[in-house]
Design an enzyme around this catalytic site. Structure first.
Site, short mmCIF file in Angstrom:
data_model
loop_
_atom_site.label_atom_id
_atom_site.label_comp_id
_atom_site.label_asym_id
_atom_site.label_seq_id
_atom_site.Cartn_x
_atom_site.Cartn_y
_atom_site.Cartn_z
N ASP A 47 40.84 -1.63 -53.43
CA ASP A 47 41.46 -0.60 -54.25
C ASP A 47 40.42 0.31 -54.89
O ASP A 47 40.61 0.84 -55.97
CB ASP A 47 42.35 -1.24 -55.33
CG ASP A 47 43.25 -0.23 -56.03
OD1 ASP A 47 43.57 0.80 -55.42
OD2 ASP A 47 43.62 -0.47 -57.20
N TRP B 15 41.75 7.21 -63.90
CA TRP B 15 42.20 8.61 -63.81
C TRP B 15 41.99 9.40 -65.09
O TRP B 15 41.95 10.63 -65.06
CB TRP B 15 43.67 8.67 -63.40
CG TRP B 15 44.64 8.38 -64.52
CD1 TRP B 15 45.17 7.18 -64.85
CD2 TRP B 15 45.17 9.34 -65.45
NE1 TRP B 15 46.01 7.31 -65.93
CE2 TRP B 15 46.03 8.63 -66.31
CE3 TRP B 15 45.02 10.71 -65.63
CZ2 TRP B 15 46.72 9.25 -67.36
CZ3 TRP B 15 45.71 11.33 -66.68
CH2 TRP B 15 46.54 10.59 -67.51
N CYS C 64 58.25 -7.34 -61.87
CA CYS C 64 58.29 -6.93 -63.28
C CYS C 64 56.92 -6.66 -63.90
O CYS C 64 56.83 -5.93 -64.90
CB CYS C 64 58.98 -8.00 -64.12
SG CYS C 64 60.53 -8.62 -63.41
#
Length: 696
Positions: A323, A412, A625
């Site tokens: 990632d 970000w 969840c």
């Protein structure tokens, strides 16, 4: 030691050619109204793009608020926002402030008073279906020629009249039933608007960006970031080239490479730079049989802005498996390096290195680590490739401890860059992740349905490691690739930065403070108690002849996954105040007294645990969840903390919301596929975590 004014100017000296706005636009056409606000040498009166200008520097030349006057900076006005995600960057144009919060609800405000002018709600949750299960709401807007542009969770790109809030056009940029969604801010250039999407972590998603006519919404071009099925033919030569770097039947997994955040425009060369995401799935051995670089994953790709034609690429992590996406902000500048003027692109992606790249050729100029890096010894400047450390690819079910982890050394939340001094200001993260793929048949793996992340591996972000979960505001000398100063910041998840010509850097922190630091020394000069964590990137602008600083407050975002680590200050979904805070010299406003943070977890006295159901529920909760409600059901402000929720204790109410979708308009996804037993198992698991929390 603080630097003299002369030293500040000499270090990393950067200049920009003074080019009129009209000549910067491709073709020399007359610029639309106000386009001068988007060029890098604009006067700073407006903040008209996510990073203020095309170059995305998050820097303002305004200096009325400076290191000498900062003591007079006070709150000028504030507005309470609804209970919706507010970690986004506003815009300010001609005395009007524009925000996009929650699921792309756009509002206009008088920048001098905070009076609301209009509101536009695209009703994105109701339209999103399964797309609602990912994303945290809008990160921001774009503006061009009197229009605002916003992307929605369900994948629409919408143009809005900036004066009235009326919808002008809308385009669905994705397929209705795929898992692509939009959370990033669009970008505009030369009469066009470009948008990407997310969705590679949970679906068979092939990334792309699409460009539309800013006036009419007509699609102009689309560029895919990874190749599709060769049997269908390739869209262009770039995809045919990229396909040679993949193996197996990668297209069945989508491939990934989504452009969910970073896009930057170079007006001088009419080039769009896109930062691409991770692979789908993460595991290189599943995705591509462990072979090939997998272009254009985790890359900066330069495209001709008129046609979308490929120009060049630079890949930060060939054969990516962790990632380590390259979707973090990219700043443009002209730098004097080794006696030569270079037109450069700068980025600090997740993998821990700061890259300086020639933006004309794509050639790597330099790359140095800004945080703890265990996966590579260096970036080879001759080849541009990382020199990987042994054992990092978790082969043969062995674990790989990776610094940085999947949260990245920089996420970000944007850095800023001061073009006068050549210093970048980075919200740095120190986190690790332990990867392995034990028990996964890499040759037969298929994506399970409904998971929020399908990495085809196990990613442990929770196990405590020395030094993990810390952060700093880092001032980085770009030309010399060395730190100038570093200031510790609370926790690991803090706000984006903004630099100004007033020798100031602004940043919000997880502890509920909004701060200003001296750009040259890192000395904290000013602090405001915002009463809740501040993560959004701030902006500054001029309205009615006065300089303002605005930031949105509220805690949540990606840090919500690691609730127990991120939420050390108790920010709760229901009790936290989400606000627009606007400051000016000699401001006269003040906040009301702070409301209490999250109430203590009350004991679930009627709970009768079923060990089998608790174990099943842990797996179902983890897949469905965790993304919003946090690991171990410890939330961090993005969604309610279920350990405290009375709904979990009411079987019928819980089913109505989770299975029936009663709260979809509020942003709570529907999980109609869950069986009665699965619903009960989630309740059992959450209630067991309630009990555990009381024993701590």
């Amino acid at each position: 030691m603080p630097m003299s004014k002369r030293t500040r100017i000499l270090i990393g000296f950067v200049t920009f050619a003074t080019v009129p706005a009209m000549t910067l636009l491709a073709g020399g056409a007359s610029p639309p109204s106000g386009v001068s606000a988007l060029v890098d040498q604009s006067d700073g009166r407006n903040w008209a793009a996510f990073g203020r200008t095309f170059g995305e520097q998050h820097f303002s030349p305004l200096a009325d608020i400076n290191d000498k006057t900062i003591g007079r900076l006070h709150l000028a006005w504030y507005v309470d926002l609804p209970p919706e995600a507010s970690i986004s960057a506003p815009l300010a144009i001609d005395g009007v402030l524009y925000t996009a919060t929650g699921h792309s609800v756009v509002r206009a405000w008088d920048a001098g008073s905070g009076r609301r002018l209009w509101e536009f709600d695209p009703k994105a949750p109701e339209a999103s279906g399964m797309k609602l299960r990912q994303g945290w709401g809008s990160r921001g807007l774009a503006w061009w020629n009197g229009k605002l542009y916003v992307g929605t969770q369900d994948g629409r790109l919408i143009a809005i009249d900036a004066r009235t809030g009326r919808e002008i056009w809308s385009q669905l940029t994705v397929s209705k039933d795929d898992l692509r969604f939009i959370s990033g801010a669009p970008r505009v250039f030369d009469g066009k608007v470009i948008i990407g999407h997310g969705g590679a972590d949970a679906g068979d998603t092939r990334g792309y960006v699409t460009t539309y006519d800013a006036e009419t919404g007509k699609q102009l071009w689309r560029f895919y970031t990874v190749p599709g099925n060769p049997a269908d033919g390739f869209e262009n030569d770039a995809m045919e080239m990229a396909a040679k770097t993949w193996s197996g039947q990668w297209w069945k997994f989508g491939g990934g490479g989504t452009v969910w955040n970073a896009m930057t425009y170079d007006a001088r060369t009419d080039t769009v730079y896109i930062g691409t995401g991770n692979g789908s799935p993460w595991n290189h051995r599943v995705r591509s049989q462990g072979e090939g670089d997998n272009l254009f994953l985790c890359s900066i790709v330069a495209l001709d802005a008129k046609t979308g034609r490929y120009k060049w690429h630079y890949q930060i992590n060939p054969g990516e498996s962790w990632d380590y996406n390259a979707a973090m902000d990219m700043e443009l500048a002209d730098l004097d390096i080794s006696g030569q003027r270079r037109q450069v692109l700068m980025t600090a992606p997740k993998n821990g290195f700061f890259y300086v790249i020639d933006r004309i050729t794509g050639k790597l100029i330099s790359a140095e680590p800004i945080a703890k890096v265990s996966w590579a010894s260096k970036i080879d400047l001759a080849t541009g490739r990382p020199v990987e450390m042994p054992g990092i690819r978790y082969a043969d079910s062995q674990k790989s401890v990776m610094w940085p982890g999947t949260a990245g050394a920089h996420n970000w939340l944007p850095m800023s860059f001061d073009p006068r001094t050549g210093i970048a200001y980075i919200p740095k993260i120190e986190m690790a992740t332990i990867y392995d793929d034990k028990g996964i048949d890499t040759g037969k793996w298929r994506r399970p349905s409904g998971n929020f992340i399908d990495g085809a591996n196990h990613a442990d972000m929770i196990t405590p490691l020395p030094g993990a979960g810390t952060s700093a505001l880092l001032a980085w000398d770009v030309r010399r690739q060395k730190p100038l100063w570093s200031v510790p910041t609370p926790g690991f998840w803090n706000g984006g930065t903004m630099a100004t010509a007033g020798n100031l850097v602004f940043q919000g922190h997880a502890d509920g403070s909004f701060n200003a630091f001296a750009s040259d020394s890192g000395k904290k000069l000013w602090r405001f108690d915002a009463q809740v964590g501040v993560l959004a990137p701030p902006i500054t602008y001029r309205a009615r002849g006065r300089q303002y600083v605005t930031v949105l407050t509220g805690f949540g975002g990606a840090g919500a996954i690691l609730g127990e680590i991120a939420n050390r200050y108790g920010w709760d979904y229901r009790s936290q105040k989400r606000r627009i805070l606007t400051f000016a010299l000699d401001g006269k406003a003040s906040l009301p007294p702070a409301s209490p943070t999250a109430a203590p977890v009350e004991p679930d006295t009627d709970f009768a645990p079923d060990a089998a159901l608790v174990a099943e529920g842990q797996a179902v909760y983890g897949a469905r969840c965790t993304y919003c409600h946090g690991v171990f059901a410890v939330a961090a402000g993005l969604a309610p903390d279920l350990r405290r929720s009375p709904i979990v204790r009411d079987k019928d109410a819980f089913a109505a919301i989770v299975h029936g979708g009663a709260l979809v308009p509020n942003g709570m996804p529907q999980f109609a596929e869950l069986s009665d037993r699965e619903l009960e198992s989630i309740r059992q698991y959450v209630r067991s975590e309630n009990r555990k929390s009381l024993r701590k």
